[in-house]
Design a protein around this motif. Structure first.
Motif, PDB file in Angstrom:
ATOM      1  N   MET A  53     -29.966  -3.408 -42.643  1.00 15.15           N
ATOM      2  CA  MET A  53     -29.709  -4.845 -42.577  1.00 15.15           C
ATOM      3  C   MET A  53     -28.209  -5.121 -42.464  1.00 15.15           C
ATOM      4  O   MET A  53     -27.788  -5.989 -41.688  1.00 15.15           O
ATOM      5  N   PHE A  54     -27.385  -4.366 -43.218  1.00 11.90           N
ATOM      6  CA  PHE A  54     -25.943  -4.554 -43.113  1.00 11.90           C
ATOM      7  C   PHE A  54     -25.451  -4.171 -41.728  1.00 11.90           C
ATOM      8  O   PHE A  54     -24.600  -4.853 -41.146  1.00 11.90           O
ATOM      9  N   LEU A  55     -25.984  -3.078 -41.186  1.00 18.58           N
ATOM     10  CA  LEU A  55     -25.542  -2.628 -39.868  1.00 18.58           C
ATOM     11  C   LEU A  55     -25.911  -3.641 -38.791  1.00 18.58           C
ATOM     12  O   LEU A  55     -25.103  -3.940 -37.899  1.00 18.58           O
ATOM     13  N   ILE A  56     -27.109  -4.186 -38.860  1.00 18.20           N
ATOM     14  CA  ILE A  56     -27.517  -5.204 -37.886  1.00 18.20           C
ATOM     15  C   ILE A  56     -26.646  -6.453 -38.007  1.00 18.20           C
ATOM     16  O   ILE A  56     -26.182  -7.023 -37.000  1.00 18.20           O
ATOM     17  N   ALA A  57     -26.385  -6.880 -39.255  1.00 16.14           N
ATOM     18  CA  ALA A  57     -25.522  -8.048 -39.462  1.00 16.14           C
ATOM     19  C   ALA A  57     -24.115  -7.788 -38.958  1.00 16.14           C
ATOM     20  O   ALA A  57     -23.481  -8.666 -38.344  1.00 16.14           O
ATOM     21  N   GLY A  58     -23.610  -6.565 -39.186  1.00 19.75           N
ATOM     22  CA  GLY A  58     -22.268  -6.229 -38.705  1.00 19.75           C
ATOM     23  C   GLY A  58     -22.189  -6.219 -37.194  1.00 19.75           C
ATOM     24  O   GLY A  58     -21.198  -6.688 -36.606  1.00 19.75           O
ATOM     25  N   ILE A  59     -23.216  -5.680 -36.547  1.00 13.65           N
ATOM     26  CA  ILE A  59     -23.217  -5.656 -35.075  1.00 13.65           C
ATOM     27  C   ILE A  59     -23.265  -7.066 -34.518  1.00 13.65           C
ATOM     28  O   ILE A  59     -22.544  -7.412 -33.558  1.00 13.65           O
ATOM     29  N   LEU A  60     -24.103  -7.924 -35.120  1.00 18.88           N
ATOM     30  CA  LEU A  60     -24.161  -9.309 -34.667  1.00 18.88           C
ATOM     31  C   LEU A  60     -22.825 -10.012 -34.874  1.00 18.88           C
ATOM     32  O   LEU A  60     -22.342 -10.741 -33.992  1.00 18.88           O
ATOM     33  N   LEU A  61     -22.214  -9.813 -36.045  1.00 22.69           N
ATOM     34  CA  LEU A  61     -20.925 -10.445 -36.319  1.00 22.69           C
ATOM     35  C   LEU A  61     -19.853  -9.946 -35.361  1.00 22.69           C
ATOM     36  O   LEU A  61     -19.042 -10.734 -34.837  1.00 22.69           O
ATOM     37  N   LEU A  62     -19.840  -8.653 -35.095  1.00 23.75           N
ATOM     38  CA  LEU A  62     -18.855  -8.087 -34.168  1.00 23.75           C
ATOM     39  C   LEU A  62     -19.059  -8.639 -32.751  1.00 23.75           C
ATOM     40  O   LEU A  62     -18.088  -8.949 -32.049  1.00 23.75           O
ATOM     41  N   ILE A 121     -17.716 -12.215 -32.688  1.00 14.94           N
ATOM     42  CA  ILE A 121     -16.247 -12.238 -32.685  1.00 14.94           C
ATOM     43  C   ILE A 121     -15.704 -11.810 -31.334  1.00 14.94           C
ATOM     44  O   ILE A 121     -14.756 -12.406 -30.801  1.00 14.94           O
ATOM     45  N   TYR A 122     -16.324 -10.799 -30.744  1.00 14.07           N
ATOM     46  CA  TYR A 122     -15.856 -10.312 -29.444  1.00 14.07           C
ATOM     47  C   TYR A 122     -16.041 -11.378 -28.367  1.00 14.07           C
ATOM     48  O   TYR A 122     -15.142 -11.620 -27.555  1.00 14.07           O
ATOM     49  N   LEU A 123     -17.194 -12.032 -28.382  1.00 16.00           N
ATOM     50  CA  LEU A 123     -17.431 -13.063 -27.372  1.00 16.00           C
ATOM     51  C   LEU A 123     -16.488 -14.245 -27.557  1.00 16.00           C
ATOM     52  O   LEU A 123     -15.958 -14.796 -26.574  1.00 16.00           O
ATOM     53  N   LEU A 124     -16.274 -14.660 -28.805  1.00 14.10           N
ATOM     54  CA  LEU A 124     -15.353 -15.764 -29.045  1.00 14.10           C
ATOM     55  C   LEU A 124     -13.924 -15.409 -28.652  1.00 14.10           C
ATOM     56  O   LEU A 124     -13.206 -16.227 -28.039  1.00 14.10           O
ATOM     57  N   ALA A 125     -13.510 -14.164 -28.973  1.00 12.78           N
ATOM     58  CA  ALA A 125     -12.157 -13.744 -28.592  1.00 12.78           C
ATOM     59  C   ALA A 125     -12.017 -13.652 -27.078  1.00 12.78           C
ATOM     60  O   ALA A 125     -11.003 -14.063 -26.501  1.00 12.78           O
ATOM     61  N   ALA A 126     -13.068 -13.115 -26.410  1.00 10.62           N
ATOM     62  CA  ALA A 126     -13.011 -13.018 -24.952  1.00 10.62           C
ATOM     63  C   ALA A 126     -12.967 -14.396 -24.318  1.00 10.62           C
ATOM     64  O   ALA A 126     -12.230 -14.637 -23.353  1.00 10.62           O
ATOM     65  N   GLN A 127     -13.747 -15.349 -24.886  1.00 18.74           N
ATOM     66  CA  GLN A 127     -13.733 -16.697 -24.347  1.00 18.74           C
ATOM     67  C   GLN A 127     -12.375 -17.350 -24.552  1.00 18.74           C
ATOM     68  O   GLN A 127     -11.848 -18.024 -23.653  1.00 18.74           O
ATOM     69  N   LEU A 178      -8.769  -6.958 -25.671  1.00 17.62           N
ATOM     70  CA  LEU A 178     -10.186  -7.002 -26.059  1.00 17.62           C
ATOM     71  C   LEU A 178     -10.740  -5.601 -26.323  1.00 17.62           C
ATOM     72  O   LEU A 178     -11.518  -5.391 -27.257  1.00 17.62           O
ATOM     73  N   ASP A 179     -10.341  -4.640 -25.519  1.00 12.89           N
ATOM     74  CA  ASP A 179     -10.805  -3.260 -25.716  1.00 12.89           C
ATOM     75  C   ASP A 179     -10.303  -2.695 -27.042  1.00 12.89           C
ATOM     76  O   ASP A 179     -11.041  -2.018 -27.781  1.00 12.89           O
ATOM     77  N   VAL A 180      -9.052  -2.959 -27.345  1.00 14.36           N
ATOM     78  CA  VAL A 180      -8.498  -2.484 -28.618  1.00 14.36           C
ATOM     79  C   VAL A 180      -9.224  -3.159 -29.788  1.00 14.36           C
ATOM     80  O   VAL A 180      -9.565  -2.527 -30.804  1.00 14.36           O
ATOM     81  N   LEU A 181      -9.470  -4.474 -29.642  1.00 13.14           N
ATOM     82  CA  LEU A 181     -10.194  -5.193 -30.694  1.00 13.14           C
ATOM     83  C   LEU A 181     -11.600  -4.610 -30.892  1.00 13.14           C
ATOM     84  O   LEU A 181     -12.054  -4.409 -32.030  1.00 13.14           O
ATOM     85  N   SER A 206     -12.747  -1.498 -30.098  1.00 13.13           N
ATOM     86  CA  SER A 206     -12.733  -0.131 -30.639  1.00 13.13           C
ATOM     87  C   SER A 206     -12.385  -0.120 -32.117  1.00 13.13           C
ATOM     88  O   SER A 206     -13.039   0.562 -32.923  1.00 13.13           O
ATOM     89  N   ARG A 207     -11.385  -0.888 -32.492  1.00 12.22           N
ATOM     90  CA  ARG A 207     -11.005  -0.910 -33.909  1.00 12.22           C
ATOM     91  C   ARG A 207     -12.083  -1.592 -34.763  1.00 12.22           C
ATOM     92  O   ARG A 207     -12.317  -1.198 -35.908  1.00 12.22           O
ATOM     93  N   SER A 208     -12.741  -2.592 -34.196  1.00  8.84           N
ATOM     94  CA  SER A 208     -13.830  -3.239 -34.941  1.00  8.84           C
ATOM     95  C   SER A 208     -14.998  -2.282 -35.139  1.00  8.84           C
ATOM     96  O   SER A 208     -15.634  -2.269 -36.206  1.00  8.84           O
ATOM     97  N   LEU A 209     -15.280  -1.471 -34.092  1.00  6.76           N
ATOM     98  CA  LEU A 209     -16.355  -0.487 -34.232  1.00  6.76           C
ATOM     99  C   LEU A 209     -16.006   0.561 -35.285  1.00  6.76           C
ATOM    100  O   LEU A 209     -16.873   0.974 -36.069  1.00  6.76           O
TER     101      LEU A 209
END
Length: 413
Positions: free
Chosen positions: A44-53, A56-62, A113-116, A118-121
């Motif tokens: 559940m934590f992993l799924i929530a983390g993937i969704l949150l990431l 964040i990635y989509l908002l940052a890219a936008q 975005l790529d750095v964001l 990779s570091r987020s992963l």
């Protein structure tokens, strides 16, 4: 010249064993509740983390892609940049220079975005490991009452019925389970105490009149002036009384041996088997049965008297249920794979494989009525099985090719 017929073959043995426990091939992969809760929490934590990431990635890219064109236009002049790969002193038309700068800025945004990502992963991976470890620890803490219940149940399995869980804490489902288990233990302790009291009383009440009858019959038989008819009647009554004594002793031993053995001492199965053979050798010589076998040292922790009863019952059965001529009984003991093994094999009549389990039931004999045999009271194998279970072992039987049985007793060392 007549040829002797070949001995009959035993019926095929069933491929399944009704009482054999099935062990998983990889016990460390057993899906325990703790492992399942850990996977649930961590998943559940992993799924929530993937969704949150992802959000964040989509908002940052936008945010970075808004106004992807340069907010300025170069009309004339020179521009130098090591990042955008523009050589110094190079003069380009204004339109080409603007396109080069726009592409450079977009590349920098994509790199950010790529750095964001990779570091987020990497951060998500580290947090996932922490989450799984935290989930495992929390699951263990939540399930610790179940572990306490399990440990108490194991101690109770060793006939320590005085143990209680007495779980503290909130009045939740686990405490309700613990209290129910304690109530069940109270009832079991009372039942076992009543059984032990009954066995003790029955031992006294049943043995005393039989002993008195035996004494009176022996006194009358010792009178040389007694008529022949009276002596014959006395011998018949004495044999009947002896049979009743054997039945009572067998029933009492069967009732006592169903419990685990609390006081254990080192016992050598080879010595036990030798003593049993010494007691049964006269009967074997009388019936013309050969005694053979190799008895190697195999020391177990248990009760020597009860273990000797196992060996004696098996040897007596092997001698009594044998062929009229040329029969043999083979008794072997050895230690193998962390277990002490007693094997008693004998010649005898062909035993169908489907009747093997019935032999261990009280008062059950092979093709014989309950009271129609003078070979015993029908409790020998039942007592042997109960004593083996009381020592944490088991007894198994299988038919021999050509007739007879192979009895195998395995006990933990």
């Amino acid at each position: 010249m007549a040829t002797t017929p070949a001995p009959p073959k035993a019926p095929p043995k069933p491929t399944w064993k009704p009482g054999a426990p099935v062990e998983p091939p990889f016990p460390w992969l057993r899906p325990t509740i703790r492992i399942r809760l850990t996977l649930l929490y961590g998943g559940m934590f992993l799924i929530a983390g993937i969704l949150l990431l992802s959000i964040i990635y989509l908002l940052a890219a936008q945010a970075l892609n808004v106004g992807s064109e340069l907010p300025f236009k170069i009309v004339e002049g020179t521009v130098s940049s090591n990042t955008c790969n523009i050589p110094d002193g190079t003069k380009l038309p204004a339109s080409e220079l603007n396109d080069v700068l726009s592409k450079c800025v977009n590349d920098q945004r994509q790199h950010a975005l790529d750095v964001l990502l990779s570091r987020s992963l990497m951060a998500l991976l580290g947090l996932a490991i922490i989450a799984f470890a935290f989930g495992y620890a929390m699951a263990g803490r939540v399930l610790s009452p179940l572990g306490r219940i399990t440990r108490t149940a194991r101690r109770v399995a060793g006939t320590d019925l005085s143990r209680r869980i007495e779980l503290d804490g909130p009045d939740d489902e686990l405490k309700e389970l613990s209290d129910t288990f304690d109530e069940m233990l109270d009832r079991l302790e009372r039942a076992f105490t009543a059984q032990q009291r009954f066995v003790g009383n029955a031992s006294h009440e049943l043995r005393t009149p039989l002993a008195i009858n035996r004494t009176l019959l022996e006194v009358h038989l010792s009178d040389p002036g007694a008529p022949v008819e009276l002596q014959q009647l006395g011998k018949t009554l004495l044999a009947t009384n002896e049979r009743s004594e054997q039945l009572v002793e067998g029933l009492l031993l069967l009732a006592r041996s169903d419990n685990q053995i609390v006081e254990r001492k080192p016992v050598d199965l080879a010595e036990v088997a030798s003593q049993a053979l010494d007691q049964a050798r006269a009967e074997a010589d009388e019936k013309g049965v050969e005694i053979r076998g190799e008895r190697k040292e195999a020391v177990v922790q248990g009760n020597g008297v009860l273990l000797e009863r196992i060996a004696l019952n098996l040897v007596q059965n092997a001698i009594r249920y044998n062929v009229p001529e040329g029969g043999w009984v083979e008794v072997d003991t050895e230690a193998q794979h962390g277990q002490a093994v007693l094997v008693v094999a004998n010649t005898g009549p062909v035993v169908p494989a489907y009747e093997i389990d019935n032999l261990f039931e009280p008062f059950r004999r092979l093709r014989t009525e309950r009271t129609g045999s003078d070979k015993g009271v029908g409790l020998g194998l039942s007592i042997a099985r109960s004593v083996a279970r009381a020592h944490g072992g088991r007894i198994a039987a299988e038919p021999r090719e050509g007739g007879g049985l192979v009895m195998r007793v395995t006990l933990p060392i």
